[in-house]
Design a protein around this motif. Structure first.
Motif, PDB file in Angstrom:
ATOM      1  N   LEU A 170      38.229  63.294  44.162  1.00  0.00           N
ATOM      2  CA  LEU A 170      37.614  62.178  44.889  1.00  0.00           C
ATOM      3  C   LEU A 170      38.179  62.074  46.300  1.00  0.00           C
ATOM      4  N   GLU A 171      39.470  62.328  46.403  1.00  0.00           N
ATOM      5  CA  GLU A 171      40.111  62.313  47.714  1.00  0.00           C
ATOM      6  C   GLU A 171      39.420  63.311  48.647  1.00  0.00           C
ATOM      7  N   GLN A 172      39.223  64.536  48.169  1.00  0.00           N
ATOM      8  CA  GLN A 172      38.562  65.565  48.980  1.00  0.00           C
ATOM      9  C   GLN A 172      37.118  65.186  49.296  1.00  0.00           C
ATOM     10  N   LEU A 173      36.410  64.681  48.284  1.00  0.00           N
ATOM     11  CA  LEU A 173      34.975  64.438  48.455  1.00  0.00           C
ATOM     12  C   LEU A 173      34.681  63.211  49.310  1.00  0.00           C
ATOM     13  N   SER A 174      35.609  62.252  49.313  1.00  0.00           N
ATOM     14  CA  SER A 174      35.326  61.012  50.044  1.00  0.00           C
ATOM     15  C   SER A 174      36.112  60.922  51.346  1.00  0.00           C
ATOM     16  N   GLY A 175      37.166  61.714  51.485  1.00  0.00           N
ATOM     17  CA  GLY A 175      38.015  61.616  52.662  1.00  0.00           C
ATOM     18  C   GLY A 175      38.944  60.404  52.617  1.00  0.00           C
ATOM     19  N   ILE A 176      39.060  59.764  51.455  1.00  0.00           N
ATOM     20  CA  ILE A 176      39.949  58.607  51.289  1.00  0.00           C
ATOM     21  C   ILE A 176      41.173  59.045  50.481  1.00  0.00           C
ATOM     22  N   HIS A 177      42.358  58.702  50.960  1.00  0.00           N
ATOM     23  CA  HIS A 177      43.572  59.118  50.250  1.00  0.00           C
ATOM     24  C   HIS A 177      43.593  58.558  48.827  1.00  0.00           C
ATOM     25  N   SER A 178      44.186  59.345  47.919  1.00  0.00           N
ATOM     26  CA  SER A 178      44.242  58.908  46.524  1.00  0.00           C
ATOM     27  C   SER A 178      44.999  57.578  46.406  1.00  0.00           C
ATOM     28  N   HIS A 179      46.042  57.433  47.194  1.00  0.00           N
ATOM     29  CA  HIS A 179      46.773  56.163  47.182  1.00  0.00           C
ATOM     30  C   HIS A 179      45.840  54.985  47.426  1.00  0.00           C
ATOM     31  N   THR A 180      44.987  55.160  48.427  1.00  0.00           N
ATOM     32  CA  THR A 180      44.079  54.073  48.790  1.00  0.00           C
ATOM     33  C   THR A 180      43.058  53.828  47.685  1.00  0.00           C
ATOM     34  N   ILE A 181      42.582  54.904  47.082  1.00  0.00           N
ATOM     35  CA  ILE A 181      41.632  54.739  45.979  1.00  0.00           C
ATOM     36  C   ILE A 181      42.273  53.909  44.864  1.00  0.00           C
ATOM     37  N   ARG A 182      43.547  54.195  44.580  1.00  0.00           N
ATOM     38  CA  ARG A 182      44.256  53.447  43.525  1.00  0.00           C
ATOM     39  C   ARG A 182      44.432  51.972  43.888  1.00  0.00           C
ATOM     40  N   ILE A 183      44.842  51.736  45.140  1.00  0.00           N
ATOM     41  CA  ILE A 183      45.119  50.355  45.528  1.00  0.00           C
ATOM     42  C   ILE A 183      43.823  49.549  45.586  1.00  0.00           C
ATOM     43  N   TRP A 184      42.718  50.218  45.955  1.00  0.00           N
ATOM     44  CA  TRP A 184      41.420  49.541  45.918  1.00  0.00           C
ATOM     45  C   TRP A 184      41.055  49.148  44.494  1.00  0.00           C
ATOM     46  N   GLU A 185      41.419  50.044  43.574  1.00  0.00           N
ATOM     47  CA  GLU A 185      41.150  49.735  42.167  1.00  0.00           C
ATOM     48  C   GLU A 185      42.003  48.545  41.718  1.00  0.00           C
ATOM     49  N   GLN A 186      43.274  48.596  42.072  1.00  0.00           N
ATOM     50  CA  GLN A 186      44.198  47.564  41.616  1.00  0.00           C
ATOM     51  C   GLN A 186      43.826  46.195  42.208  1.00  0.00           C
ATOM     52  N   ARG A 187      43.593  46.165  43.518  1.00  0.00           N
ATOM     53  CA  ARG A 187      43.393  44.890  44.189  1.00  0.00           C
ATOM     54  C   ARG A 187      41.985  44.364  44.022  1.00  0.00           C
ATOM     55  N   TYR A 188      41.022  45.279  44.153  1.00  0.00           N
ATOM     56  CA  TYR A 188      39.632  44.798  44.258  1.00  0.00           C
ATOM     57  C   TYR A 188      38.754  45.271  43.098  1.00  0.00           C
ATOM     58  N   LYS A 189      39.373  45.987  42.147  1.00  0.00           N
ATOM     59  CA  LYS A 189      38.579  46.566  41.063  1.00  0.00           C
ATOM     60  C   LYS A 189      37.398  47.378  41.613  1.00  0.00           C
ATOM     61  N   ALA A 190      37.655  48.159  42.662  1.00  0.00           N
ATOM     62  CA  ALA A 190      36.586  48.928  43.298  1.00  0.00           C
ATOM     63  C   ALA A 190      35.941  49.890  42.304  1.00  0.00           C
ATOM     64  N   LEU A 191      36.757  50.703  41.649  1.00  0.00           N
ATOM     65  CA  LEU A 191      36.260  51.640  40.635  1.00  0.00           C
ATOM     66  C   LEU A 191      36.961  51.342  39.319  1.00  0.00           C
ATOM     67  N   SER A 192      36.310  51.719  38.232  1.00  0.00           N
ATOM     68  CA  SER A 192      36.989  51.575  36.937  1.00  0.00           C
ATOM     69  C   SER A 192      36.870  52.888  36.181  1.00  0.00           C
ATOM     70  N   PRO A 193      37.731  53.841  36.539  1.00  0.00           N
ATOM     71  CA  PRO A 193      37.632  55.182  35.955  1.00  0.00           C
ATOM     72  C   PRO A 193      37.974  55.197  34.477  1.00  0.00           C
ATOM     73  N   MET A 194      37.446  56.216  33.786  1.00  0.00           N
ATOM     74  CA  MET A 194      37.914  56.499  32.440  1.00  0.00           C
ATOM     75  C   MET A 194      39.337  57.049  32.557  1.00  0.00           C
ATOM     76  N   ARG A 195      39.971  57.204  31.414  1.00  0.00           N
ATOM     77  CA  ARG A 195      41.323  57.756  31.420  1.00  0.00           C
ATOM     78  C   ARG A 195      41.400  58.905  30.441  1.00  0.00           C
ATOM     79  N   SER A 196      42.254  59.881  30.765  1.00  0.00           N
ATOM     80  CA  SER A 196      42.529  60.967  29.821  1.00  0.00           C
ATOM     81  C   SER A 196      43.442  60.429  28.732  1.00  0.00           C
ATOM     82  N   GLN A 197      43.694  61.266  27.740  1.00  0.00           N
ATOM     83  CA  GLN A 197      44.632  60.894  26.678  1.00  0.00           C
ATOM     84  C   GLN A 197      45.938  60.387  27.267  1.00  0.00           C
TER      85      GLN A 197
END
Lengths: 301, 301
Positions: free
Chosen positions: B8-35
DNA sequence: TTTTTTGTTTAAATATATTTAATAAAATTT
DNA sequence: AAATTTTATTAAATATATTTAAACAAAAAA
């Protein structure tokens, strides 16, 4: 550009464990290492591995192969997989075309391939010249006689020719058979598929041509939109048996009511399980026979 | 098909850190999880991220965007990036072509695009119909109105058209300028490059067309074989600035004595450093002006 | 059969990537 | 300028991939 050991696993179809033990026992490859000791391979190493694998498949023992020097391996590979064929005229064309390709001389390449197509027709030109040319290009890459740019350059001119011939077909009516053509996500080489598209259209079949890198999921959506009689795809690359099997199983589930046809690398396809319901085109001739039949049938009405 | 956070980082140009913090703060994405709790994203999530990124670039605040429901985001995105343009006739063509594409109706698509090319010429047809069509396809994928199969289907017919027109060019003499055209390894969409090839040939330039997925190393080998005046490539995908910069730096080193031209995603190209020596085509018009000049010059003799 | 060659499986250690959480820095808004 | 919002940096814990090494199993050769 470097490869990890799992890249090599995917590209060669040899388990990473085996690659390591070949290195340990026979010094087959000598990869660079990352700061933290992870193996890193370059194109030269990948080529060497692919050549070693081919030689093992020809019956040579891994211990014997690896006892040779790099030059010795190249020489043995040359011996086993030489460029020459039995058709002298075709060989002339192929050598000439490649020498134009090496110089990026589009004009000369273009004139000569046009001449070949004019003399033989696209169908025979493909069988006798273009396909063997592509095979030789693959071999040449493995012998380090060409680089990817040469291949890209030549393939795009060939693409241009086949696309043009498809575009110029004057089709009147069709057989009622609709074929869906695609390559799975890890396949790149779409020229064979493109030629299949040409042949099918020649024989009055309808074709939905999707080309390379199609996610299997979206095949499902096509089938739910349009009535398709046949699905045709290629597996050309070497891969792990498990990777190949996964594609087959997934596609089989999607295409439960559509005939699946498959062509490509017999090393890979030969190892597949659960493919009784799949038609495997082992030769170009088999393909032509299959697609001709419905047309003859139609004529009988 | 699932993506890791670095995908996602490569495809969107957004750092993975930022993707995570967006999820944490704003519930931007709600990914599935591996085992083992690793985030796994699907196409829907990727689309949502890309749409969110586009909206932030339009000036909306991340907190505001994510306070909306999924439907709210889609609606806002629709508003900001709508399909309509100012050219009514072109819009008719585009809508019609897409509706044929959605039905995989090659015959109708083929007839209509041929009609467009006949009326406008390939050059204007590309500018007014094909290019906007491709842009709209991209948008439609992001709005989940089409799937990859639709895009592959349409792109291959368009490819067929441009290749055919290149093949049918009757060229007499040339300008002496030789252009090398390619896309870097992570780029797929070669239609723009193909059209550039057509335009250059129209203006009597020589072209070496390599297409997509060319390793930069092999560019070096081309330049050492043939005298090339210009190198043209595209950066269309979103990527991290660092990834894009690496490509630029590497290519600049290789092409020290050849003029480099670049076109594509202005979001990405705008952020690049050390590109004073590179010519950035910001519009199709700029490109046409540049390639016409040498021909006019020649006529003056 | 017995030996040799070859490939697979297992296990523990290490490297790399990802996760979480807290903090610092930058950009915007007030 | 101060407060707020947003992004980048850091650190420690955990997950995943790779490495090494040894033992095992299968196949081929003697």
């Amino acid at each position: 550009m470097t490869y990890s050991i799992s890249d090599l696993e995917q590209l060669s179809g040899i388990h990473s464990h085996t690659i390591r033990i070949w290195e340990q026992r026979y010094k087959a490859l000598s990869p660079m290492r990352s700061q933290g000791n992870t193996r890193l391979y370059d194109d030269r190493q990948l080529r060497k591995l692919l050549n070693i694998v081919s030689l093992t498949k020809s019956g040579f023992k891994i211990s014997k192969i690896c006892s040779l020097s790099d030059e010795g391996i190249d020489k043995l590979f040359d011996q086993q997989f030489s460029y020459s064929s039995d058709d002298e005229q075709a060989d002339y064309y192929i050598s000439q075309l490649i020498s134009y390709g090496l110089a990026f001389d589009e004009c000369s390449f273009n004139d000569l391939i046009d001449q070949g197509i004019y003399k033989l027709g696209l169908s025979d030109c493909y069988r006798k010249i273009i396909y063997p040319l592509l095979v030789r290009l693959g071999l040449m890459w493995r012998k380090d006689d060409i680089c990817p740019a040469h291949e890209h350059f030549l393939c795009n001119i060939i693409r241009q020719k086949i696309f043009t011939h498809i575009n110029n077909l004057q089709l009147t009516g069709h057989s009622g058979e609709k074929w869906l053509l695609f390559l799975p996500e890890d396949e790149d080489h779409d020229i064979g598929l493109l030629f299949a598209s040409y042949m099918l259209r020649m024989h009055h079949h309808q074709v939905i041509f999707l080309g390379s890198k199609v996610p299997l999921d979206s095949i499902k959506r096509v089938l739910s939109t349009v009535k398709v009689s046949h699905v045709l795809f290629f597996m050309i690359k070497s891969r792990l048996a498990s990777t190949a099997q996964k594609i087959i199983d997934q596609l089989s589930e999607i295409c439960s009511s559509t005939k699946i046809h498959l062509a490509g690398n017999s090393e890979v396809i030969g190892k597949l399980n659960r493919i009784d319901h799949i038609n495997w085109f082992k030769t170009l001739g088999e393909f032509e026979k299959t697609i001709q039949y419905p047309v003859l049938h139609e004529r009988n009405f």
